[in-house]
Each structure stands twice: as structure tokens, then as C-alpha cells.
Scaffold this motif. Structure first.
Motif: not given
Length: 523
Positions: A128-134, A258-260
């Protein structure tokens, strides 16, 4: 999600007292638990919960890919001891529990449920293109230790819950000890030895205070990021490395798309200052409007500092860490890499401080980080921003030549040597100094006189003949005789202020030539 025997036993130990072979395989190949049924036979790469020890004796041959778990309640008392049974096997675990085989079976299912849910969550976040934080947040409860993703420039990309207050093995930019840790790490032999290490590895806590389990994440075979898990109250298990490597695959995918997490620092300010320094055709009216829109006004006072970095900073990519540290220490500053150095602009007006206040705050940081700094003058307005960079860069270059043992150089203190260097860039001092002064010098060399020295002392004492004679340890009449000879050679009465300035400058340039020639002879 397939589990390894080592991970399975590690989780079972949280509830049961057990005896298992050692060492256990780290290979994740085991599927969910089954009960053995004679009509279906053994299914490879699964866990079997036994109803009796005799079942294990019957099945152990030819079942090396399976793993067997037997509650102690079903072990026949007349059989060999538990230790003997386990030591004679490679795939048997005996659990000391009054629970039934069904209860143990259900708990094994819960273990698989936990890891399957974790895998599904990571997969959903990734797709789903979530973040690294997630990804880190979803993994913290499973791994049980604080997690951080760090750039190899020591920037903190994301942190899990529990990674506050240095729990992640490195302080945040806002903490004063951050740069001390960075300096220590970049000089540490072991830290540099594991820069490109493959697989999970443990880094000792001799610097950060906590052991960390790490996985390097690479791009084009070069480490760009590091996933760090910190050992806190619970020691690392033998299976923790495999789990961290599993998480690292999802983070690597997130980085590739590049979802960082993006840095919160205002890069617009950086691009403006980079344009000022790198684009000589930049329109300063446009730049002034851009800075004004960000609250940096033409009426404000500014300071520029250039920090000369070291090879260690360039090798360990700590230049960005230095920039981030300074921007957090000084909210109204803009720090960025430029030509292998760090350039920092300070808005003194918005900061409500002066050059001395800035120096007091960073003097020990500069020294302890093995940096050298050049300071410009403080100036008002936007039109001098590039010139301030030239001042600070010149302060660094000239200061390092004159006083190489100092780590801070102010332009005001090297302005005169800078003038001498600029004056002799195209022609040596002997070709631009007072021509008649060369005649005096030649006379001294041929006739063993001291006309040049006499003139220099006379000018240094503001044309005071009495004081000059005392300094030279000669009688006043002797001095006056020499002075008349000097005036004859120079064809001057030594009263024109501009000529006097020219003579003083010429004497300094001749001294500079002499020093340069002596240096060349030594080399």
C-alpha cells in the motif's frame, strides 16, 4: 510464515521450561504444527506434537526435516531421562508441563499466528506504499526491542516506540551528546570494519552503552542504511538476527520505491544558499525576495562559517550529521555541504546573539570533532552573503598557513596577510614593491650596510628618529646619517603619506618573499 527451530524454541521458553538440542538450526523451514496420523504419514518441514515418546522413537528415522515436541507428562517414566533423550536427537524438544498435548499444540498455533500476522501486516504496508515508520511500529511488539533505521551519515530516518532517550543506540540531533557519539563512532576501528558486512551482526556497547543487532541495507553493493535493534532489558535471542534480516527486506523495498521518511529540515533555504555560492549568474534581487519570504530580511545581520571536514567525515558520510546537529543547535541557521566542507549561515538578528555567542556554543564541538573553522565578518543584508563565504573560506585557508595549530580562524585576524597574498597572486613581491627599495637591499648585500632594516624600524616607530635609534642601539647622529643616505637612494623626503604606505607594504612583501624562498629551499 515459516519458522526456524531456534525461533520456535525461543518463543516456547517464554511460557514453558524445556529441554532442547543445541545448537538449533536458524533456517526458517518449519510449517504449522500437526498431530501424527498413521494413515497420512509424516509431512516434511512441519512440527509434530507427540502423544507419547514411543511415537518419536518410531518416527525419528527418516524425519530429519521435521521437529518433534513432546510434553513431559507423556514421557514414560521407565524410559531414559529427559536429558539423554534430547541429547541423542537433533529434532526433539521436551517440555516440562502438566498441560496436555492439545494445549501445547494450541500455544504453538498462537506463535505461528503472531508471526503470520506480522508478515501480513508488513506485506500490506509494503504493497500500500506505507512508510518505513509504519514498518518499524508494526515490528516493535514482535521483536521486543527498540528499532531504528539510520542513514550511514548517522541521520535517523525512523524510530520505533521505545527508541527515545538513546534507547536506539544513538541520541537524536536535539540531544547535546549526539555529535560526541558520531565523532567516537567514525573513529572506531570496529565500526568501520562492519560498514559493508553482510547479514545480521552484533555491535558492542562500548560507545553507545547498549549492544545493538544490525543489518546493513545496500544499494549497488554499497551500504546506504543500517537497521538497528538495541538490546535493553531482554538479551538478544539466537533467532533475533533472522527476524531482523526479514524486516530489512521490507525496508529495503520501501527505500527503493523512495517511500522513506523525508527530513523535516527546510531544503528551500539550502537550495537558495547553494545557488548563491555555486551560480555566479544568480539574480540577487530574486534571491533576496526568496530569503525575505522565509523571514530572513535585508535588515538582518548575518554570519558565515566554513568548517573544514576530515577524511573520516567524508568516509563515514558524517557531513550531513554535522549539518543536522548545527541546525538543531541554532534554529535560525542554514548548514549544508559544499565542496567537501560544511557551510553555515547564521541569522544573528533572529537568533538574538552575536559572533561571540555563536563561538562559545560551538568551540568545543569544533575541537572535539577534529574540524577547523573560518569565520567571516558579521554583515547586514543579502548582497554580501557570497562575499561572506569568500571571507570565511579565505580565513580558513590563510589561517591554516599562518597558524596551522589553531582550529578557529577569524577573517579579521588574517585580513592583512590576505592582502599580501592577493597582492602577489600574479607577480612576486619583488616585482611590485618600491623599486628604489631594491637598490637599498642590494647596497646592504654588497656593502654590508643596514639601510633596509633602518628604514623598517623608522617606519614602525612612526618616523620617530630618537626611538628608532634606541631600538637599533646606535647613536642618534649615526641614525640621522643613515636616514639621509636612505632618502638619497629613495629620492624621497619620506613625507608623502601614500609613499610611506607603499614603502611599508613593500617591506612586508619583501619579507614574505624571503619566507617563501626559505620554505622552498627547506622543501
Amino acid at each position: 510464515m515459516k519458522l526456524s527451530p531456534a525461533l520456535l524454541i525461543s518463543d516456547l521458553k517464554t511460557k514453558y521450561s524445556l529441554t532442547a538440542p543445541s545448537p538449533l538450526s536458524e533456517r526458517p523451514h518449519l510449517g504449522r504444527p500437526l498431530f501424527y496420523r498413521e494413515d497420512s504419514g509424516l509431512v516434511n518441514n512441519h512440527i509434530y506434537v507427540l502423544s507419547s515418546f514411543s511415537e518419536y522413537q518410531k518416527l525419528r528415522r527418516g524425519a530429519s526435516s521435521c521437529f518433534f515436541i513432546c510434553p513431559l507428562t507423556v514421557m514414560e517414566t521407565e524410559m531414559e531421562t529427559v536429558e539423554e533423550a534430547v541429547s541423542s536427537s537433533v529434532n526433539l524438544c521436551v517440555i516440562d508441563t502438566p498441560d496436555s498435548s492439545a494445549s501445547v499444540f494450541n500455544y504453538l498455533q498462537e506463535i505461528f499466528d503472531k508471526y503470520d500476522l506480522w508478515e501480513e501486516t508488513l506485506m500490506h504496508i509494503s504493497l500500500s506504499g506505507g512508510s518505513i515508520q509504519s514498518l518499524l511500529d508494526a515490528s516493535y511488539s514482535v521483536l521486543g526491542s527498540p528499532l531504528r533505521l539510520m542513514g550511514m551519515d548517522f541521520s535517523i530516518i525512523a524510530s520505533s516506540p521505545g527508541a527515545e532517550d538513546n534507547a536506539g543506540g544513538l541520541p537524536t540531533y536535539e540531544q547535546p551528546e549526539y555529535i560526541e557519539y558520531v565523532t567516537a563512532l567514525k573513529q572506531d576501528t570496529l565500526y568501520n570494519a562492519v560498514r559493508e558486512k553482510d547479514g545480521a551482526f552484533i555491535y558492542p556497547g562500548h560507545i553507545t552503552g547498549h549492544r545493538t543487532l544490525n543489518v546493513n541495507i545496500k544499494r549497488f553493493s554499497k551500504t546506504t542504511h543500517r537497521l538497528v535493534m538495541t538490546e535493553m532489558d531482554v538479551p538478544f535471542t539466537s533467532s533475533a538476527g533472522a527476524l531482523l534480516e526479514f524486516l530489512a527486506t521490507f525496508i529495503e523495498h520501501a527505500l527503493m520505491r523512495n517511500a522513506a521518511h523525508r527530513s523535516p529540515n527546510d531544503k528551500t533555504m539550502h537550495s537558495i544558499f547553494l545557488s548563491i555560492l555555486s551560480d555566479r549568474t544568480a539574480d540577487y534581487l530574486v534571491i533576496s525576495r526568496q530569503l525575505t519570504s522565509l523571514g530572513w530580511l535585508t535588515s538582518h545581520e548575518y554570519l558565515c562559517i566554513v568548517l573544514q571536514t576530515t577524511y573520516l567525515d567524508q568516509q563515514n558520510l558524517t557531513i550531513n550529521a554535522i549539518c543536522n546537529y548545527l541546525e538543531n543547535l541554532f534554529p535560525y541557521s542554514c548548514a549544508f555541504p559544499f565542496e567537501e566542507d560544511v557551510v553555515v549561515y547564521f541569522n544573528l538578528t533572529k537568533s538574538e546573539c552575536d559572533v561571540d555567542d555563536i563561538s562559545d556554543k560551538i568551540i568545543y564541538f569544533i575541537r572535539d570533532s577534529f574540524l577547523k573553522a573560518g569565520y567571516s565578518r558579521s554583515m547586514t543584508g543579502h548582497l554580501n552573503l557570497r562575499r561572506q563565504y569568500i571571507q570565511s573560506r579565505s580565513a580558513l585557508e590563510v589561517g591554516n598557513q599562518i597558524h596551522p595549530y589553531l582550529w578557529i580562524h577569524h577573517f579579521n585576524k588574517i585580513a592583512l596577510p590576505y592582502i599580501y597574498q592577493q597582492a602577489t597572486k600574479k607577480l612576486p613581491g619583488s616585482m611590485i614593491c618600491h623599486e628604489k627599495l631594491l637598490v637599498l637591499k642590494k647596497s646592504d648585500e654588497e656593502q654590508n650596510t643596514e639601510y633596509v632594516k633602518t628604514l623598517s624600524v623608522y617606519l614602525d616607530h612612526h618616523l620617530n628618529a630618537v626611538q628608532s635609534a634606541k631600538t637599533l642601539f646606535i647613536h642618534r647622529s649615526t641614525f640621522l646619517y643613515r636616514l639621509e643616505k636612505i632618502k638619497d637612494v629613495l629620492e624621497s623626503d619620506l613625507e608623502d603619506p601614500e609613499e610611506l604606505l607603499y614603502l611599508m607594504l613593500s617591506l612586508r612583501l619583501m619579507d614574505q618573499d624571503a619566507e617563501q624562498n626559505a620554505s622552498n629551499e627547506q622543501s
